[in-house]
Each structure stands twice: as C-alpha cells, then as structure tokens.
Design a protein around this motif. Structure first.
Motif, mmCIF file in Angstrom:
data_model
loop_
_atom_site.group_PDB
_atom_site.id
_atom_site.type_symbol
_atom_site.label_atom_id
_atom_site.label_comp_id
_atom_site.label_asym_id
_atom_site.label_seq_id
_atom_site.Cartn_x
_atom_site.Cartn_y
_atom_site.Cartn_z
ATOM 1 N N LEU A 168 5.815 6.541 -0.036
ATOM 2 C CA LEU A 168 5.015 7.422 0.521
ATOM 3 C C LEU A 168 4.369 7.173 1.525
ATOM 4 O O LEU A 168 4.126 7.839 2.606
ATOM 5 N N THR A 169 4.132 5.901 1.863
ATOM 6 C CA THR A 169 3.165 5.251 2.873
ATOM 7 C C THR A 169 3.519 3.556 2.979
ATOM 8 O O THR A 169 3.713 3.070 2.007
ATOM 9 N N CYS A 172 -1.629 0.153 2.711
ATOM 10 C CA CYS A 172 -1.956 -0.499 1.273
ATOM 11 C C CYS A 172 -3.328 -0.832 1.337
ATOM 12 O O CYS A 172 -3.875 -1.077 2.499
ATOM 13 N N ASN A 173 -4.036 -1.023 0.240
ATOM 14 C CA ASN A 173 -5.435 -1.341 0.123
ATOM 15 C C ASN A 173 -5.513 -2.591 -0.480
ATOM 16 O O ASN A 173 -6.477 -3.305 -0.605
ATOM 17 N N MET A 174 -4.469 -3.479 -0.418
ATOM 18 C CA MET A 174 -4.344 -4.876 -0.795
ATOM 19 C C MET A 174 -3.625 -5.320 0.772
ATOM 20 O O MET A 174 -2.963 -4.854 1.131
ATOM 21 N N MET A 175 -3.438 -6.890 0.444
ATOM 22 C CA MET A 175 -2.854 -7.582 1.538
ATOM 23 C C MET A 175 -2.566 -8.868 1.056
ATOM 24 O O MET A 175 -3.148 -10.013 1.449
ATOM 25 N N CYS A 176 -1.407 -9.034 0.095
ATOM 26 C CA CYS A 176 -1.181 -10.047 -0.683
ATOM 27 C C CYS A 176 0.052 -10.581 -0.275
ATOM 28 O O CYS A 176 1.026 -10.244 0.330
ATOM 29 N N ASP A 177 0.581 -11.693 -1.042
ATOM 30 C CA ASP A 177 1.684 -12.509 -0.912
ATOM 31 C C ASP A 177 2.114 -12.546 -2.578
ATOM 32 O O ASP A 177 1.485 -12.954 -3.382
ATOM 33 N N PRO A 178 3.299 -12.598 -2.928
ATOM 34 C CA PRO A 178 4.384 -12.038 -1.875
ATOM 35 C C PRO A 178 4.371 -10.154 -1.805
ATOM 36 O O PRO A 178 3.774 -9.786 -2.705
ATOM 37 N N GLY A 219 5.099 2.353 -2.338
ATOM 38 C CA GLY A 219 4.497 2.075 -0.960
ATOM 39 C C GLY A 219 4.759 0.676 -0.484
ATOM 40 O O GLY A 219 5.697 0.025 -0.929
ATOM 41 N N GLY A 220 3.867 0.251 0.484
ATOM 42 C CA GLY A 220 2.389 0.302 0.435
ATOM 43 C C GLY A 220 1.929 0.678 -1.091
ATOM 44 O O GLY A 220 2.376 0.376 -2.098
ATOM 45 N N GLU A 221 0.702 1.256 -1.016
ATOM 46 C CA GLU A 221 0.004 1.859 -2.350
ATOM 47 C C GLU A 221 0.306 3.368 -2.068
ATOM 48 O O GLU A 221 -0.535 4.023 -1.286
ATOM 49 N N PRO A 222 0.984 4.025 -2.957
ATOM 50 C CA PRO A 222 1.301 5.329 -3.048
ATOM 51 C C PRO A 222 0.117 6.119 -3.074
ATOM 52 O O PRO A 222 -0.014 7.385 -2.677
ATOM 53 N N ALA A 246 4.393 3.189 -8.619
ATOM 54 C CA ALA A 246 4.371 1.549 -8.476
ATOM 55 C C ALA A 246 2.873 1.220 -7.726
ATOM 56 O O ALA A 246 2.938 1.625 -6.522
ATOM 57 N N THR A 247 2.025 0.903 -8.655
ATOM 58 C CA THR A 247 0.724 0.895 -8.129
ATOM 59 C C THR A 247 0.086 -0.590 -8.523
ATOM 60 O O THR A 247 0.366 -1.111 -9.325
ATOM 61 N N ASN A 248 -0.865 -0.905 -7.443
ATOM 62 C CA ASN A 248 -1.807 -1.977 -8.018
ATOM 63 C C ASN A 248 -2.915 -1.673 -8.741
ATOM 64 O O ASN A 248 -3.740 -2.532 -9.271
#
Length: 639
Positions: A168-169, A172-178, A219-222, A246-248
């Motif tokens: 959808l986008t 994201c509201n995180m910025m992680c690895d991987p 996403g990203g975070e949908p 699929a979400t954090n």
C-alpha cells in the motif's frame, strides 16, 4: 498406559487397511476424466500430468550474477537502457550448478565478467533429498493471464499463487535491518491511490486459475496508508476469504479501537514482525520497547478477532538462538498462536551489497531451521517431520475434487518449488499443551500417495470423502498421538480445513461474525505450523523457483513473483520509481512527516498488561554477540 480407545482405534486402523486394499483396487477401474471447474479454463490435473522442474543434484539452472544485475538495474533507472530489456532479453543471467559437497548442497556459478560465486543451499543433503522427493509437482499452468504476467524470464507461469501481496505504501514507521525495500531510505514515496488499490484487487481475480487466494497488504507499514481499512473491506467484498496485514504491530499495539475497526473490515490474520522473545532479542530493530509492542499487538488483535502469525526473520549470529524460544512461546500460547513463519535472511534491499565475509557468517537456510528447532526444543525429526509447503497441494487437489465443477474459487494451493518453503505441523492440546508432530502418528508420505489415487479416480463427492477417511484411518497410529486426541478429532480437523462435508465450524467468509470466530477457536486442538519461507537473493537465485511463485506482488506493471520483485533483477526499484507518488521532500511539505521509531526510541503504549504465557527462562536479557566475537559487521550500516 494407553486408554482403551487407543486399542479400539488401532483395530479400526487395521480394518481400514484391509478395506483400503479393496477400495483402491476397485477405484482404479474405469477412472473418470478430470472436470474443468468454473475457476479454471483447464481441467484439474491428474498426478501424472503434473510437471516438475529439474530436481536432485548435480543439476544446472538459470541464475543471476550478483554484480551484473545491480549495474543493469541502475542503467535502466538512469534511462540508459529501456525497461523492455528485462522482458525481451536476459540481462545478468548466467548458468548455475547445484551440487553436493561434503554432505551439503551448494550453488556455484561463474560470470565471465565478475568471476566465481557460491553459496550454501542446505547443511544436510539427505534432508534436502527428502524434501525434494515428496514434491507432488506443479499446479495448473496459469492461463488467460498475459495482461498481468509478462515479465520475461521472471514471469510466473504455474499456479495462481497462495498470497497476493499488495504494498500500500513504501512509508514505514521503523527504519531497521534487514529490510526488503530499504524503507525510508530511497528518497521518494510510492503510495497507492484508492483507485489503484481497487484495480489491483479486481485484476487479480480476473485471470485463471482463480484460486482461493489470501490478500496480504504490506509496505512499508501498511497501516500508514489512509486506505488500509478500506482496502481490507473491499478485498472481502470481492471474494477473498483471507485478508492479511504484514505489520510491525505498532499501530495495533497503540489502539484497541484500531484493532476492532480492522477486524470489522474483515482482517483475518496479522503477519506480525517478531524477531525473538524479549526486548534484547529485538534490539537490532532499534526500537526501545519493541517486544512490549509485539505482546500488546497480539493481545489487542486476538481480542478483536484477528489471528496472529509471528514472522521471524532469522539472521545467523543475530537471532538464530531465538528459534527455540519463539517455538516455545507459541507452544505455551496455543489458543493465540496458530502459525509461525520463519524467514531466513535474504540479502537484498539495504543488504544487496553485502560482503562475502558477512554473507557467509549470516547465511541461514531452511535446513538450519529444521535442525535448530530439533536442537533447541527437542521437537521433530528433520528427515521425518518436515515437508515442502507444496506437499499440501495434493490435499488441495482433493478439496477441489469434492467441491466439484460449480465452485467459484479453487482451494488455496501452496504449489511452490520445494526449495522455497517447508514446514512441520505440530498438534497441540490447548488444554494440557501436550505437543506432538503430526507425522509422528500419521504416515504422511503414504497418505499423500493414497490421496493421489483418490484424486486420479475422480469419483463423486461422497465416494471421494469416504476414500479420504479410509486413507487417513489406515495411516494413523493412535499410540503416538497426544493422550486425549482421537481418530474422530483427526477427521474433524480435515473437514474443518477443507470444508468437504458442508458442516459449519464457524464461517470464514465476508459475512463471518465474532461468534463464528469464537466457534472456530473453541476447537481443543491447535495445528501449529512451524513454517519456513526462504526468499531468494542474487547469490542463490534460481529461475525455476520464480516460475511457480505462490506469493506474487500486484503492481502497476502486472503481477510479479516475490523474489523477482524484491531481489532478482529488482522490479521493485523500477516499478516504484516509474510510479513514484512524490519526492520525499515534496511529500513532507504537503503531508508532514510521520513518526518514525528508530535509534532506540520507545513506542508510547496506553497499557502493557497481557494474558499471554511468558516463561521467565525464555526471555532474552542480552542481545546475541556471535558476530561481535568474530569481528564481523551486523548490517549494511556497520559495513
């Protein structure tokens, strides 16, 4: 000492074996031709009609050069080469050999320009041999699909897929690895409009075979998309029986009300990013209280009627020690955790330029997973209890048969390549928490062969159901089951899964209610699927896997296999750039910045109480230090 009913069931199993001998012999006489169901323009396949890619070793396949592909992709993005080269040519393609070396399976390949590459595929050749030997063959070839499947060597050619993925986008509201997509780092926003979302969902059900597909919004975070709830609702309205996110879990953990709205819209599963037990085990994601977020998300979602599938990206040296802890957490909470999805690391996105040293240290395969589950929990025998996900397609074929030619959708069929995904089904008593692998008491290899015979005969519905009951009973060992499990429970589980007899166990369609959800949950027995899905990267890429992908991405440029989109020639980079919504600067000017949790920042939670069972001994208090001791970077940033 066994209960008396176990001896009775053993007698039933022996009787069923005798009855099967007669049934099977008669069933081979004058077998019926396959019918063509509404959801396909081609007939159901007989077992001998199913194609198989080359398996075993040594074998040759088509792969990609890890150095050529990024160069070619950049030339396309810079306008130096047209997009059409990916469709009409084979840029970056080289041959690869899959070989056995010292009891392990390796992929080795040579590029005339960039030299030699190799990577491990399995730590146990015999394990891989078992996995490939029970692969039943490919699904129906995709047809009437040229409008959506037109991606050159990367084209999906078989089946219809199991999970349609829609990003959808890319925010994201995180910025992680991987991270598959290098979220928040590409300098632009790619976000679907409402009309685009509807078009992608409509397109997906216009081609055949029309499977009972799940839709996964990603996403990203949908949940950052303003159309997330609308998308879930529309997917259910047009017929998809399973809608996932699929979400954090951050938005779900923060708001009980948001969980309720998602459930009311029709969200059935939350594929929850979940790297381990305890905040230390999740610390590499750089959110201060991420495990607390996961627990609260599970609590809120479950109460709202959404089932949770923890998704664990496993990186050797980072969180491989968490495998057993996560499995134990699921076994301790059988009412709330029905499925675990382990995903061995794929070196793509931020990690595509990984050094050989880090790649070798962090590589984790499906064989590692099977052996780590055994080593860390004592559950399951890798060469007996683990099967490719596609093994279940034989049972999906049976369901297609009994639902008949008038069914509007085909049964969900995970017809992926045996090297793509595998799993072990563990039967868990929700009351006593006793857990036993299904294949400890059910001869799955023989059962699948028996079911193939039923499918090939193509008899009427109730005769096919009777044949399945006989096949299950004769391959069932009551003395190896959980104490309270009965053969009748086994038959009910089969019926509940495939809806063969028409009995209602609680509706799953668009009209399902919370009462339906609770009715399905009252089942005493949880089948915990411990699954592994290994997405490819440029170092182990195999086009034979891409061809039968079951997780296609729906995009503005058609439907593209998961690996071809995220790795492979890198369709994601190209599609998102072509259909860019706005530069990051322009987006922020018009919409403002969304909150990003990074650098140890904590998520503010209204509450942290939960009803989950969490053993003190499985909580991780300190992050894993294997790579520190080896002096190897943990991620692309450190490199």
């Amino acid at each position: 000492m066994h209960k008396p009913i176990k001896y009775f069931e053993k007698a039933v199993a022996v009787t069923a074996s005798g009855a099967w001998a007669v049934f099977s012999r008669l069933n081979q006489i004058g077998r019926n031709p396959s019918f063509t169901p509404k959801w396909s323009d081609k007939p159901l396949l007989k077992s001998w009609e199913k194609q198989k890619p080359p398996l075993g070793w040594p074998r040759e396949t088509d792969s990609l050069c890890p150095k050529c592909v990024p160069e070619i992709r950049q030339e396309i993005l810079d306008g130096k080469k047209p997009l059409e080269v990916l469709i009409h040519d084979k840029p970056g393609e080289i041959k690869a050999q899959i070989i056995e070396r010292d009891g392990q399976i390796w992929m080795v390949k040579d590029c005339p320009k960039h030299g030699h590459f190799e990577d491990i595929m399995s730590i146990d050749a015999e394990f891989m041999k078992h996995i490939e030997s029970v692969f039943p063959g490919r699904d129906i070839r995709a047809h009437n699909d040229e409008r959506l499947h037109h991606h050159g060597s990367s084209t999906v050619t078989h089946g219809r897929g199991a999970v349609l993925t829609i990003d959808l986008t890319n925010r994201c509201n995180m910025m992680c690895d991987p991270c598959f997509m290098d979220a928040n780092q590409v300098g632009f926003v790619h976000e679907l409009t409402w009309e685009e979302i509807k078009t992608l969902l409509d397109n997906a059900i216009s081609i055949k075979p029309k499977r009972q597909m799940s839709v996964q919004f990603s996403g990203g975070e949908p949940t950052l998309s303003p159309y997330f709830l609308d998308a879930v609702r529309y997917a259910r309205e047009v017929g998809y029986t399973s809608v996932q996110a699929a979400t954090n879990g951050i938005e779900f953990a923060k708001s009980v009300e948001f969980c309720k709205k998602a459930a009311e819209a029709g969200l059935r599963y939350a594929y929850l990013q979940f790297d381990g037990i305890g905040n230390a085990a999740n610390s590499h994601r750089k959110v201060g209280n991420l495990f607390d977020v996961k627990l609260q998300a599970i609590e809120n979602l479950y109460k709202a009627g959404v089932d949770i599938v923890p998704v664990i990206t496993i990186v050797n040296g980072i969180n491989d020690e968490q495998v057993g802890r996560v499995v134990q957490f699921a076994l301790d909470n059988p009412k709330k955790i029905p499925f675990l999805s382990f995903q061995p690391v794929s070196f793509t996105g931020r990690d595509e330029a990984v050094t050989n040293e880090r790649r070798a240290a962090q590589r984790y395969t499906l064989s590692h997973l099977a052996y780590d589950v055994k080593k860390q929990t004592g559950i399951g025998e890798p060469r007996r209890d683990w099967f490719p996900l596609s093994f279940m397609s034989t049972f999906s074929d049976w369901s297609d048969l009994v639902h008949g030619p008038e069914a509007n959708w085909g049964q969900l069929s995970c017809g992926c390549h045996p090297n793509c995904g595998l799993g072990m089904a563990v039967l868990v008593d929700k009351e006593t928490k006793e857990a036993v692998p299904f294949t400890a008491f059910l001869n799955a290899d023989q059962l699948a062969k028996d079911v193939m015979q039923i499918n090939d005969a193509a008899r009427a519905r109730w005769l096919s159901i009777f044949g399945m009951a006989l096949a299950v009973a004769r391959n069932y060992d009551p003395f190896q089951t959980p104490i309270h499990f009965k053969l009748t429970d086994m038959l009910k589980k089969m019926d509940k899964t495939f809806g063969a007899t028409g009995k209602s166990y609680g509706k799953v369609g668009a009209d399902r209610t919370l009462e339906d959800i609770e009715r399905r949950r009252r089942d005493r027995w949880n089948v915990l699927m411990i699954a592994g899905m290994w997405f490819q990267d440029l170092f182990n890429y195999d086009f034979r896997r891409t061809e039968q992908c079951i997780i296609p991405y729906a995009t503005q440029e058609g439907e593209i296999s998961f690996c071809a989109y995220n790795t492979g020639v890198g369709w994601r980079n190209i599609v998102e750039r072509i259909h860019m919504t706005a530069t990051l600067t322009k987006w922020y000017d018009e919409h403002g910045k969304h909150e990003i949790f990074a650098g140890g920042k904590k998520v503010e939670l209204a509450r942290t109480e939960h009803s989950l069972t969490l053993r003190e001994e499985i909580i991780t208090r300190e992050e894993q230090h294997d790579l520190d001791r080896l002096g190897i970077a943990k991620n692309a940033r450190e490199e």
